[in-house]
Design a protein around this motif. Sequence first.
Motif, mmCIF file in Angstrom:
data_model
loop_
_atom_site.group_PDB
_atom_site.id
_atom_site.type_symbol
_atom_site.label_atom_id
_atom_site.label_comp_id
_atom_site.label_asym_id
_atom_site.label_seq_id
_atom_site.Cartn_x
_atom_site.Cartn_y
_atom_site.Cartn_z
ATOM 1 N N ALA A 1 0.825 -1.210 0.000
ATOM 2 C CA ALA A 1 0.000 0.000 0.000
ATOM 3 C C ALA A 1 0.857 1.258 0.000
ATOM 4 O O ALA A 1 1.791 1.385 0.795
ATOM 5 N N ASN B 1 -1.317 7.058 2.554
ATOM 6 C CA ASN B 1 -2.748 7.383 2.592
ATOM 7 C C ASN B 1 -3.088 8.567 1.693
ATOM 8 O O ASN B 1 -4.185 8.629 1.125
ATOM 9 N N LEU C 1 -3.502 7.232 -1.800
ATOM 10 C CA LEU C 1 -4.778 6.513 -1.914
ATOM 11 C C LEU C 1 -5.940 7.499 -2.024
ATOM 12 O O LEU C 1 -6.887 7.294 -2.800
ATOM 13 N N LEU D 1 -9.378 0.724 -1.538
ATOM 14 C CA LEU D 1 -8.390 1.695 -1.062
ATOM 15 C C LEU D 1 -8.431 1.821 0.465
ATOM 16 O O LEU D 1 -7.386 1.933 1.126
ATOM 17 N N TRP E 1 -6.961 -1.371 1.920
ATOM 18 C CA TRP E 1 -5.518 -1.359 1.659
ATOM 19 C C TRP E 1 -4.785 -0.448 2.649
ATOM 20 O O TRP E 1 -3.674 -0.743 3.096
ATOM 21 N N SER E 2 -5.425 0.672 2.982
ATOM 22 C CA SER E 2 -4.798 1.608 3.929
ATOM 23 C C SER E 2 -4.731 1.035 5.335
ATOM 24 O O SER E 2 -3.917 1.466 6.154
#
Length: 628
Positions: free
Chosen positions: A12, A15, A18, A145, A148-149
């Motif tokens: 990842a 943030n 993302l 997303l 994933w974060s």
Amino acid sequence: MKFLQSLLHTKAPSNDRLLDIAIILSIIPHLFVAKFFMLLYIAIALFFILKNISKEFLLMALGLILIGLSFFSSYNFSDFSRMQFFVSLVSSLLIFALTLQKLTKVTNVYLKITPVLLMVLSFFFYNSIIMLAYSISTLFIFTLLYVWSKMDAELLDVLKFTSRLFVLSLPLVTLLFLVFPRISIEKTDFGFRADKYVDSGYDGTMSVSSNAIKLSNKIVMEVLFKDKNISDSQLYFRGSTLTKQEGLEWLKESPLKSKERLLNVKNTKEYEVTIYPHAKNWVYALDMPLSTPNKTELNSDYTLSANKPLYEKKKFLIKSALSYRLYTNELSNTLLVDKEKNDKTYEALRYIREKNISQKEKALKLLTFFRSLNLSYTLKPKGTDLEDFTDSFLLKSKNGYCVHFASAFASSARMLGIPSRVVTGFKADKKNMINSYLLVKSSDAHAWVELYFKEDGWVRFEPTATAKRDLTPLESQTDNTLLKSGYFTKINHYYLYTKYMINNWVLDYNRAKQMAILNKILNDTLYLLKFIFSFLLLIFFSFLLKSRKSESKLTREMKKLLKLLKKHDIVKKQNESMQSFLMQAEDKLDTDFKELSRLYHLLKYKKAFNETLFIKYKEEIKRVKEKL
């Protein structure tokens, strides 16, 4: 492929990155409806952000000016009452605030929820299957997303986990979609108009010409019947009745003083008609319409017209009678014909005219007369003298299309003293029908004739059917050579059918449809059982598609390692425990297997499957394999 593999195994990003992806996805739909100055502002803001130009106040000033120009260059104050103005303004201000905040590099809760707000606002601009697919895809990516974060895992693992979440949520989403309360407001176009209209091949008048015509497969309307029990001979969609003949033109008379009387109504059909925009008022209804849908008018001759031109696709719920008798008190202009200009036809019809038989029998004799002339149907008429059209068409050239047949038949009927008029509209083909869904194309534009008898009223006659031969070449029957393939045509019809049903039950699912379903559930036990069974079936399949059991997943991943260890002559015995085997492998290879063993047994004996542990387990197997 290498790039894709590398991408799937990427960890990842930050943030902020993302969030940037989510912002870009939410802005894309707005780019297609934004004004020029708004697009210019977005381009300038993007330049500022990419070049890291910390001039917030300059960008703010530019933004306010360009947003002002974007709206006030094409709007006046009367437009403030329109929904479209406010939705466009709010979305523009959201993008404006978002770009300023990105420039300051401050991430807060408002910035995080902006992509969701922009996606919701985009629904006001679009009502299409493409937008539906884009919205579902974007929602999936937003979820991915977010997951994933929160997970320290590769994209492939997150993709699989998010997919399982989506599959498992299907039953709940379906149930909420069906029962969640909907606001009962009339659908609006939000100020937008279609910028392309359908050339339907129909304009409410009829003109006889010697010009060749080319049929088009463009869709004029889509029809959904409540049942499919309808014959091909009943698929006449009424557009205009033309009584006044001026040379080669057939025109609509001014509104009748008294409305025609529809009696002996039988065999009624209810159906939905979706008419594509044609910038005119005509609404084509199955012959003969009984109901008057919202924002339409039922004319005195039983044709339907909208209160204003159709600039966008419109859906009408109509009820029609397929068996009826239509009477009128006004026949003054239905016998007018120029006998001198077509004296040869008038003379040829003498034997029918002088027979002491009823008008209905004379009409049947006229059909026989037309059949005896050996007429041909063609889209490329030749040799017809328009100065004395009826004589030339019937007795010399003997070829033409529906316009020629209808005009000649209506004129000939008047020569026999039978009141006549031409009706223009569409004659659909049941070959274009799937289940209860019917496609009506521009090539279905048609003209037929109605004759009036005292005992029966107006009766439909199909003079084009008297043609003995069809000379229409195959290449002129379609605009698209691919459509010559019946297989391709069938695929296209099923695609349009699927698209229509999605539009009908997803995009256009409203409170009326919701209440109809709930009412049926409460009053129809069989329907309720079907509903429950379908819902349970959906739950079953969602869990079935979820994935294999956790133990099988563990085994599948471990088999990859066992296969590699076998190359090093380390083979697991049938009754050997996994812990003992891994310890043996550790001694032989001088590689740490303790963490892998711990994760394996935790997952194997844990009551609830832990996705995070499984991802760590896969990472550990990957580490061991790399060392080998």
